[in-house]
Design a protein around this motif. Structure first.
Motif, PDB file in Angstrom:
ATOM      1  N   MET A  14      -2.697  -1.873  10.092  1.00 45.00           N
ATOM      2  CA  MET A  14      -2.417  -3.257   9.762  1.00 45.00           C
ATOM      3  C   MET A  14      -3.677  -3.970   9.293  1.00 45.00           C
ATOM      4  SD  MET A  14      -0.832  -6.285  12.162  1.00 45.00           S
ATOM      5  CE  MET A  14      -2.339  -6.383  13.148  1.00 45.00           C
ATOM      6  N   PHE A  15      -4.775  -3.814  10.062  1.00 46.85           N
ATOM      7  CA  PHE A  15      -6.024  -4.464   9.695  1.00 46.85           C
ATOM      8  C   PHE A  15      -6.579  -3.892   8.394  1.00 46.85           C
ATOM      9  CE2 PHE A  15      -6.385  -5.402  14.374  1.00 46.85           C
ATOM     10  CZ  PHE A  15      -6.109  -6.740  14.233  1.00 46.85           C
ATOM     11  N   ASP A  16      -6.349  -2.579   8.162  1.00 50.03           N
ATOM     12  CA  ASP A  16      -6.831  -1.952   6.941  1.00 50.03           C
ATOM     13  C   ASP A  16      -6.118  -2.534   5.727  1.00 50.03           C
ATOM     14  OD1 ASP A  16      -8.381   0.112   5.529  1.00 50.03           O
ATOM     15  OD2 ASP A  16      -6.414   0.979   5.090  1.00 50.03           O
ATOM     16  N   VAL A  17      -4.793  -2.730   5.842  1.00 49.48           N
ATOM     17  CA  VAL A  17      -4.022  -3.312   4.744  1.00 49.48           C
ATOM     18  C   VAL A  17      -4.477  -4.741   4.477  1.00 49.48           C
ATOM     19  CG1 VAL A  17      -1.738  -4.125   4.060  1.00 49.48           C
ATOM     20  CG2 VAL A  17      -2.001  -1.848   5.051  1.00 49.48           C
ATOM     21  N   GLN A  18      -4.688  -5.500   5.569  1.00 56.32           N
ATOM     22  CA  GLN A  18      -5.132  -6.875   5.404  1.00 56.32           C
ATOM     23  C   GLN A  18      -6.504  -6.936   4.744  1.00 56.32           C
ATOM     24  OE1 GLN A  18      -4.888  -8.518   9.352  1.00 56.32           O
ATOM     25  NE2 GLN A  18      -2.720  -9.028   9.148  1.00 56.32           N
ATOM     26  N   ALA A  19      -7.381  -5.976   5.123  1.00 60.74           N
ATOM     27  CA  ALA A  19      -8.720  -5.952   4.551  1.00 60.74           C
ATOM     28  C   ALA A  19      -8.673  -5.648   3.064  1.00 60.74           C
ATOM     29  CB  ALA A  19      -9.579  -4.912   5.286  1.00 60.74           C
ATOM     30  N   GLN A  20      -7.659  -4.865   2.635  1.00 62.82           N
ATOM     31  CA  GLN A  20      -7.557  -4.492   1.232  1.00 62.82           C
ATOM     32  C   GLN A  20      -6.904  -5.575   0.383  1.00 62.82           C
ATOM     33  OE1 GLN A  20      -5.702  -0.653   0.805  1.00 62.82           O
ATOM     34  NE2 GLN A  20      -6.890   0.241   2.467  1.00 62.82           N
ATOM     35  N   THR A  21      -6.253  -6.548   0.988  1.00 58.86           N
ATOM     36  CA  THR A  21      -5.606  -7.619   0.240  1.00 58.86           C
ATOM     37  C   THR A  21      -6.664  -8.553  -0.318  1.00 58.86           C
ATOM     38  OG1 THR A  21      -3.678  -7.535   1.693  1.00 58.86           O
ATOM     39  CG2 THR A  21      -3.956  -9.504   0.333  1.00 58.86           C
ATOM     40  N   PRO A  22      -6.739  -8.700  -1.626  1.00 60.09           N
ATOM     41  CA  PRO A  22      -7.747  -9.603  -2.185  1.00 60.09           C
ATOM     42  C   PRO A  22      -7.477 -11.040  -1.771  1.00 60.09           C
ATOM     43  CG  PRO A  22      -6.197  -8.883  -3.880  1.00 60.09           C
ATOM     44  CD  PRO A  22      -5.909  -8.063  -2.662  1.00 60.09           C
ATOM     45  N   ALA A  23      -8.536 -11.833  -1.730  1.00 62.64           N
ATOM     46  CA  ALA A  23      -8.417 -13.208  -1.245  1.00 62.64           C
ATOM     47  C   ALA A  23      -7.404 -14.014  -2.037  1.00 62.64           C
ATOM     48  CB  ALA A  23      -9.792 -13.884  -1.298  1.00 62.64           C
ATOM     49  N   TRP A  24      -7.306 -13.727  -3.333  1.00 67.87           N
ATOM     50  CA  TRP A  24      -6.403 -14.524  -4.175  1.00 67.87           C
ATOM     51  C   TRP A  24      -4.950 -14.081  -4.066  1.00 67.87           C
ATOM     52  CZ3 TRP A  24      -9.802 -10.879  -6.107  1.00 67.87           C
ATOM     53  CH2 TRP A  24      -9.257  -9.832  -6.826  1.00 67.87           C
ATOM     54  N   LYS A 363     -14.193 -12.629  -5.275  1.00 66.16           N
ATOM     55  CA  LYS A 363     -14.735 -11.276  -5.303  1.00 66.16           C
ATOM     56  C   LYS A 363     -13.690 -10.293  -5.834  1.00 66.16           C
ATOM     57  CE  LYS A 363     -16.938  -7.745  -2.431  1.00 66.16           C
ATOM     58  NZ  LYS A 363     -17.383  -7.376  -1.048  1.00 66.16           N
ATOM     59  N   GLY A 364     -14.049  -9.557  -6.860  1.00 65.39           N
ATOM     60  CA  GLY A 364     -13.154  -8.558  -7.420  1.00 65.39           C
ATOM     61  C   GLY A 364     -12.236  -9.072  -8.502  1.00 65.39           C
ATOM     62  N   TYR A 365     -12.248 -10.404  -8.749  1.00 67.12           N
ATOM     63  CA  TYR A 365     -11.362 -10.966  -9.762  1.00 67.12           C
ATOM     64  C   TYR A 365     -12.145 -11.311 -11.016  1.00 67.12           C
ATOM     65  CZ  TYR A 365      -8.489 -14.254 -12.346  1.00 67.12           C
ATOM     66  OH  TYR A 365      -7.804 -14.892 -13.348  1.00 67.12           O
ATOM     67  N   LYS A 366     -11.640 -10.871 -12.165  1.00 65.41           N
ATOM     68  CA  LYS A 366     -12.251 -11.161 -13.454  1.00 65.41           C
ATOM     69  C   LYS A 366     -11.220 -11.826 -14.345  1.00 65.41           C
ATOM     70  CE  LYS A 366     -14.760  -9.048 -17.321  1.00 65.41           C
ATOM     71  NZ  LYS A 366     -15.252  -7.762 -17.902  1.00 65.41           N
ATOM     72  N   ALA A 367     -11.524 -13.017 -14.774  1.00 67.20           N
ATOM     73  CA  ALA A 367     -10.596 -13.762 -15.622  1.00 67.20           C
ATOM     74  C   ALA A 367     -10.438 -13.100 -16.977  1.00 67.20           C
ATOM     75  CB  ALA A 367     -11.088 -15.192 -15.788  1.00 67.20           C
ATOM     76  N   ARG A 368      -9.284 -13.292 -17.589  1.00 74.33           N
ATOM     77  CA  ARG A 368      -9.012 -12.726 -18.903  1.00 74.33           C
ATOM     78  C   ARG A 368      -9.830 -13.459 -19.975  1.00 74.33           C
ATOM     79  NH1 ARG A 368      -6.573  -7.855 -17.965  1.00 74.33           N
ATOM     80  NH2 ARG A 368      -5.365  -8.136 -16.059  1.00 74.33           N
ATOM     81  N   VAL A 369     -10.175 -12.711 -21.010  1.00 75.60           N
ATOM     82  CA  VAL A 369     -10.848 -13.297 -22.158  1.00 75.60           C
ATOM     83  C   VAL A 369      -9.792 -13.808 -23.119  1.00 75.60           C
ATOM     84  CG1 VAL A 369     -12.409 -12.863 -24.088  1.00 75.60           C
ATOM     85  CG2 VAL A 369     -12.783 -11.729 -21.881  1.00 75.60           C
ATOM     86  N   ALA A 370     -10.004 -14.997 -23.679  1.00 71.41           N
ATOM     87  CA  ALA A 370      -8.979 -15.635 -24.499  1.00 71.41           C
ATOM     88  C   ALA A 370      -8.457 -14.730 -25.610  1.00 71.41           C
ATOM     89  CB  ALA A 370      -9.529 -16.925 -25.099  1.00 71.41           C
ATOM     90  N   GLY A 371      -9.323 -13.954 -26.237  1.00 71.69           N
ATOM     91  CA  GLY A 371      -8.911 -13.095 -27.336  1.00 71.69           C
ATOM     92  C   GLY A 371      -7.971 -11.982 -26.938  1.00 71.69           C
TER      93      GLY A 371
END
Length: 379
Positions: A14-24, A363-371
């Protein structure tokens, strides 16, 4: 001993799954489509409500928005599963058939379930109707026309105040420009009167408002605009008068949003956190990503969830409610192909302050580039 070992292993997983869930993504309990296949290729403009029997959603579907075959469809949550979409309204009117638009569900407390929607060739041709259900959306009355000059809620749900007043967020398009007004009922949705418009259409061009209810009794309006910003206004007298409209500090891509005041007094907003480039006509930008932000005062907003993020656009027109058990429910358009449903536990949300209108880094999130992003084919 074996039971203890099993318990330890379960807690570890359970804790492992929660740890893997990204903050967003923290707080999302269910993320699914309302249906997998349907008789219509396109859909849009979903709405959601909670009835005494459970959740219900409605949306319009057909070959393409504004085509005469576009009808209003309903799905209900039964035994934790969505029922297949059923058509409950078509656009047969005045001897012809026109498109249906923008359904809005509203459960009158201790009363009927209402379904507002529009029929027309286009927005300028809209006629507004309402249907009623006494069995939580299983069957519906014949449609009733709204009084001339009234549209009902154009996209987002009405709110009922503590004094019993129902305020329906509405708007007008066409000359002299997009304008927001409110349609108010003092007799539980039997008759309506109008307040506004609250803007001129030449200052800010705004439509499709949602309403937040603050602890001190103030009301706040948030609306879509062509000015690349989510526009806000406030009422200190239960919606009878409103302050001058102004930018909220959050961006808008000239696409629909929705918001809800939670039981703990916080406010939750679902929207595309996108500020289109200044060169884009009418401030119209891509409908991706689809974001969730929260606020205590409606002024300072905190980034919380990213429901969708893909270079394929059209994650749009969200509808959001909080159910009696405290959970938050969102439905929205997924690429014009399906309706998506997300269930959220608001107590699990993480937050980061939005500064100067910029979505913060996760952390771990990269926004899309408009193009990278595909163009939006329809309004």
């Amino acid at each position: 001993m074996m039971r203890l070992i099993g318990l330890v292993i379960g807690l570890f997983l359970m804790f492992d799954v929660q740890a893997q869930t990204p903050a967003w993504k923290k707080g999302i309990l269910i993320d699914e489509f309302v249906y997998d296949t349907a008789s219509f290729p396109q859909c849009h403009s979903a709405t959601i409500a909670e009835t005494p029997a459970g959740l219900i959603t409605a949306f319009f579907g057909g070959t393409r928005e504004a085509n005469p075959d576009v009808e209003i469809y309903v799905s209900r949550m039964v035994n934790n599963k969505w029922t297949a979409p059923v058509s409950v309204a078509d656009g047969k009117i005045d001897g012809t058939r026109k498109a249906c638009y923008n359904p809005v569900l509203f459960q009158v407390p201790n009363g009927e379930l209402l379904l507002f929607y529009k029929i027309g060739k286009n927005v300028g041709d809209w006629k507004a109707f309402v249907k009623r259900s006494k069995d939580n959306g299983i069957t519906w009355s014949e449609r009733e026309p709204m009084k001339d000059g009234f549209l009902g809620p154009v996209k987002n749900k009405p709110v009922m105040l503590s004094n019993g007043k129902i305020i329906s967020p509405a708007s007008l398009e066409g000359s002299p420009g997009w304008r927001v007004h409110f349609e108010i009922s003092d007799d539980t949705a039997k008759t309506w009167r109008k307040v506004g418009p609250i803007n001129t259409g030449t200052d800010y061009t705004i439509i499709q408002p949602s309403i937040l209810v603050h602890k001190d009794g103030k009301l706040q309006m948030l609306a879509r605009s062509k000015q690349r910003a989510l526009i806000t206004s406030w009422s200190h007298d239960n919606g009878e008068t409103w302050t001058k409209v102004e930018p909220s500090g959050l961006p808008n891509n000239n696409s629909g949003t929705d918001a809800v005041t939670l039981k703990n007094g916080r406010h939750l907003l679902v929207y595309n956190h996108v500020r289109p480039h200044d060169s884009l006509k009418n401030g119209k930008g891509a409908r991706t990503p689809l974001n969730v932000a929260v606020s205590k005062d409606g002024k300072k907003w905190y980034a919380s969830l990213i429901l969708e993020d893909s270079p394929i656009s059209q994650y749009s027109y969200p509808s959001v409610i909080q159910s009696a058990d405290g959970m938050v429910h969102v439905v929205y358009t997924w690429r014009r192909e399906k309706i998506k449903y997300v269930k959220i536990d608001p107590s699990q949300l993480t937050t980061k302050k939005i500064k100067d209108g910029a979505w913060p880094k996760f952390k771990g999130y990269k926004a899309r580039v408009a193009g990278e992003i595909t163009a939006d084919p329809i309004n």
